[in-house]
Design a protein around this motif. Sequence first.
Motif, PDB file in Angstrom:
ATOM      1  N   TYR A 131       0.832  -1.216   0.031  1.00 52.05           N
ATOM      2  CA  TYR A 131       0.119   0.090  -0.139  1.00 52.05           C
ATOM      3  C   TYR A 131       0.948   1.289  -0.097  1.00 52.05           C
ATOM      4  N   ALA A 132       2.083   1.331   0.652  1.00 48.62           N
ATOM      5  CA  ALA A 132       2.922   2.278   0.312  1.00 48.62           C
ATOM      6  C   ALA A 132       3.411   2.449  -0.992  1.00 48.62           C
ATOM      7  N   VAL A 133       3.581   1.509  -1.995  1.00 47.50           N
ATOM      8  CA  VAL A 133       3.717   1.482  -3.361  1.00 47.50           C
ATOM      9  C   VAL A 133       2.353   2.420  -4.076  1.00 47.50           C
ATOM     10  N   ALA A 134       1.422   1.929  -3.626  1.00 52.39           N
ATOM     11  CA  ALA A 134       0.196   2.374  -4.229  1.00 52.39           C
ATOM     12  C   ALA A 134      -0.019   3.984  -3.894  1.00 52.39           C
ATOM     13  N   ARG A 135       0.181   4.321  -2.564  1.00 55.77           N
ATOM     14  CA  ARG A 135      -0.129   5.407  -2.181  1.00 55.77           C
ATOM     15  C   ARG A 135       1.161   6.704  -2.792  1.00 55.77           C
ATOM     16  N   ARG A 136       2.020   6.150  -3.242  1.00 59.01           N
ATOM     17  CA  ARG A 136       2.703   7.185  -4.144  1.00 59.01           C
ATOM     18  C   ARG A 136       2.112   7.650  -5.394  1.00 59.01           C
ATOM     19  N   TYR A 137       1.156   7.059  -5.974  1.00 62.35           N
ATOM     20  CA  TYR A 137       0.310   7.316  -7.104  1.00 62.35           C
ATOM     21  C   TYR A 137      -1.138   7.876  -6.988  1.00 62.35           C
ATOM     22  N   ASP A 138      -1.323   8.223  -5.548  1.00 62.74           N
ATOM     23  CA  ASP A 138      -2.686   8.716  -5.655  1.00 62.74           C
ATOM     24  C   ASP A 138      -3.954   8.191  -6.793  1.00 62.74           C
ATOM     25  N   PRO A 139      -4.065   6.561  -6.429  1.00 67.88           N
ATOM     26  CA  PRO A 139      -4.974   6.132  -7.172  1.00 67.88           C
ATOM     27  C   PRO A 139      -6.337   6.147  -7.122  1.00 67.88           C
ATOM     28  N   LEU A 140      -7.153   6.066  -8.336  1.00 67.84           N
ATOM     29  CA  LEU A 140      -8.656   6.121  -8.079  1.00 67.84           C
ATOM     30  C   LEU A 140      -9.031   4.861  -7.174  1.00 67.84           C
ATOM     31  N   LEU A 141      -8.453   3.686  -7.634  1.00 60.92           N
ATOM     32  CA  LEU A 141      -8.799   2.283  -6.933  1.00 60.92           C
ATOM     33  C   LEU A 141      -7.606   1.472  -6.432  1.00 60.92           C
ATOM     34  N   VAL A 142      -7.779   0.829  -5.446  1.00 59.39           N
ATOM     35  CA  VAL A 142      -6.892  -0.231  -4.836  1.00 59.39           C
ATOM     36  C   VAL A 142      -7.721  -1.312  -4.506  1.00 59.39           C
ATOM     37  N   ASN A 143      -7.521  -2.512  -4.963  1.00 56.33           N
ATOM     38  CA  ASN A 143      -8.381  -3.647  -4.595  1.00 56.33           C
ATOM     39  C   ASN A 143      -7.416  -4.698  -4.006  1.00 56.33           C
ATOM     40  N   THR A 144      -7.771  -5.382  -2.867  1.00 53.38           N
ATOM     41  CA  THR A 144      -7.013  -6.613  -2.431  1.00 53.38           C
ATOM     42  C   THR A 144      -7.869  -7.824  -2.850  1.00 53.38           C
ATOM     43  N   VAL A 145      -7.393  -8.548  -3.474  1.00 51.15           N
ATOM     44  CA  VAL A 145      -8.071  -9.966  -4.265  1.00 51.15           C
ATOM     45  C   VAL A 145      -7.717 -11.025  -2.926  1.00 51.15           C
ATOM     46  N   VAL A 146      -8.490 -10.878  -2.066  1.00 55.51           N
ATOM     47  CA  VAL A 146      -8.437 -11.842  -1.045  1.00 55.51           C
ATOM     48  C   VAL A 146      -9.038 -13.164  -1.387  1.00 55.51           C
ATOM     49  N   GLY A 147      -8.362 -14.358  -1.202  1.00 56.97           N
ATOM     50  CA  GLY A 147      -8.735 -15.565  -1.541  1.00 56.97           C
ATOM     51  C   GLY A 147      -8.445 -16.006  -2.823  1.00 56.97           C
ATOM     52  N   PHE A 148      -7.939 -15.114  -3.830  1.00 53.18           N
ATOM     53  CA  PHE A 148      -7.530 -15.638  -5.167  1.00 53.18           C
ATOM     54  C   PHE A 148      -6.285 -16.535  -5.324  1.00 53.18           C
ATOM     55  N   ILE A 149      -5.466 -16.291  -4.626  1.00 47.95           N
ATOM     56  CA  ILE A 149      -4.092 -17.375  -4.625  1.00 47.95           C
ATOM     57  C   ILE A 149      -4.449 -18.823  -4.415  1.00 47.95           C
ATOM     58  N   GLY A 150      -5.193 -18.994  -3.266  1.00 51.19           N
ATOM     59  CA  GLY A 150      -5.599 -20.231  -2.873  1.00 51.19           C
ATOM     60  C   GLY A 150      -5.657 -20.622  -1.357  1.00 51.19           C
ATOM     61  N   PRO A 151      -5.700 -21.671  -1.084  1.00 50.82           N
ATOM     62  CA  PRO A 151      -5.798 -22.227   0.413  1.00 50.82           C
ATOM     63  C   PRO A 151      -4.279 -22.313   0.956  1.00 50.82           C
ATOM     64  N   GLU A 152      -3.310 -22.392  -0.058  1.00 46.84           N
ATOM     65  CA  GLU A 152      -1.943 -22.210   0.517  1.00 46.84           C
ATOM     66  C   GLU A 152      -1.680 -21.253   1.214  1.00 46.84           C
ATOM     67  N   TYR A 153      -2.284 -20.043   1.091  1.00 46.73           N
ATOM     68  CA  TYR A 153      -2.037 -19.015   1.579  1.00 46.73           C
ATOM     69  C   TYR A 153      -3.044 -18.346   2.699  1.00 46.73           C
ATOM     70  N   LEU A 154      -4.444 -18.506   2.324  1.00 47.27           N
ATOM     71  CA  LEU A 154      -5.493 -18.508   3.052  1.00 47.27           C
ATOM     72  C   LEU A 154      -6.636 -19.620   2.983  1.00 47.27           C
ATOM     73  N   TYR A 155      -6.442 -20.637   4.087  1.00 43.50           N
ATOM     74  CA  TYR A 155      -6.835 -21.799   3.997  1.00 43.50           C
ATOM     75  C   TYR A 155      -8.425 -21.799   3.842  1.00 43.50           C
ATOM     76  N   ASP A 156      -9.272 -21.170   4.433  1.00 43.02           N
ATOM     77  CA  ASP A 156     -10.793 -21.293   4.648  1.00 43.02           C
ATOM     78  C   ASP A 156     -11.294 -19.731   4.585  1.00 43.02           C
ATOM     79  N   GLY A 157     -12.716 -19.786   4.962  1.00 49.97           N
ATOM     80  CA  GLY A 157     -13.599 -18.733   4.849  1.00 49.97           C
ATOM     81  C   GLY A 157     -13.023 -17.877   6.024  1.00 49.97           C
ATOM     82  N   ARG A 158     -12.797 -18.235   7.368  1.00 50.01           N
ATOM     83  CA  ARG A 158     -12.327 -17.823   8.254  1.00 50.01           C
ATOM     84  C   ARG A 158     -11.111 -16.985   8.207  1.00 50.01           C
TER      85      ARG A 158
END
Length: 459
Positions: free
Chosen positions: A311-338
């Motif tokens: 987000y420090a990188v994003a902040r440098r450019y005063d963006p219109l939109l920033v979104n985090t794509v939670v859950g997209f990479i897969g359960p190796e990184y975020l296992y379940d709904g919780r």
Amino acid sequence: MSYTSVLGGHRHRFDTLARLLAAASPERSGDRLAGLAAASAQERVAARWALADVPLTDFLTSPVIPYETDDVTRLILDTHDAGAFAPVAGMTVGGFREWLLSAAPEELTSLAPGLTPEMVAAVSKLMGNADLVAVARKVRVVTAFRSTIGLPGRLATRLQPNHPTDDPAGVAAALLDGLLLGSGDAVIGINPATDSPKAVRDLLELLDGVIQRYAIPTQSCVLSHVTTSLELMSRGAPVDLVFQSIAGTQAANASFGVTLGLLDEAYEAALALGRGTVGQNVMYFETGQGSALSADAHHGVDQQTVEARAYAVARRYDPLLVNTVVGFIGPEYLYDGRQILRAALEDHFCGKLLGLPMGLDICYTNHADADDDDIATMLTMLAVAGASFVICTPGGDDIMLNYQSASYHDALYLREVLGLRPAPEFEAWLAGIGLLDEGGGVREVTGHPLTEIGRELAA
């Protein structure tokens, strides 16, 4: 510098700030995979006790990734605003948590330039889900291009009409579906099946033609690599927003083929086009917990802290939109709904505290332990927390990227139950073409003139 705490008669020692942050993190599969997670629930609690006593100034003097070897660290420290930081400079992480819960919205807004990503990541680890919602809800970040995003009482949407082969008729069908359901005020954004300049330009011209013909107060984006956008801008293609996936370390960004210098160039090129009508926020960034780990570029830092550094990188450019794509990479990184829910709340909280217009792609892959009820829960909590926008796909099923996300109908649900409205310019457009009912909701219609989009492009 080391950090210690005593729990149940046992002294726990954490040799570095990075190790302390990792051990204090809520359980998630990515940190476990990286060998960074707390060894036990007891160690996690001990780490949080120790973290609560850490002065915020430690994050300025003990960077988790060395200044000499990482340009994101240099960006964070070189652009730190000491004046903005002054109101909380004497606080510990625990004291900062208490201050955030009682602070007024205007105090949070003015504080943003004085905070580093590591500070906000640290305090988030001491907060419950309700705390993350309560603080994030107070922060307002307003941006604009052809529509104004982030105003109080508003929830915008990205209309995502992806197609596995970029077929114009398929894109048009998904686009029409979204517009008729009141979606698209944040952006109409397509993930292209190929990054070739010709394919991307064809999609840009398709979207621009629809926006111009129907005078839709929104912006388009084809989510190609920044180098493709630069090439197309030099050739006069109708580029509204420049997109790029970014991460929180120099090495992770290099794995995306990105440098800060390249982003600087694209930002200046997009500004020079002057295509906005109500504002000139021209950048769109996507991030996601686990990207640095998947690139073996996390430097022993937990995935949530590395995510906040993006987000420090994003902040440098005063963006219109920033979104985090939670859950997209897969359960190796975020296992379940919780775990996905917790990551979504953390990312949204951290991004907004740092002054970013945060939205989310609330999603999961089909091999994760999650389902559509998890999507509904996450959507509701993030809308209550004041998310600027959410990503919507036809039926909640992205047939090109093969993952499950929110649908156009989900956005209507959020607006109805929480009394939220689209971006004001887009809302006026919906009313003008007869798609809003007397109560401000989207009217179900058949035979609307917008259906010409589908007929023309399918012909």
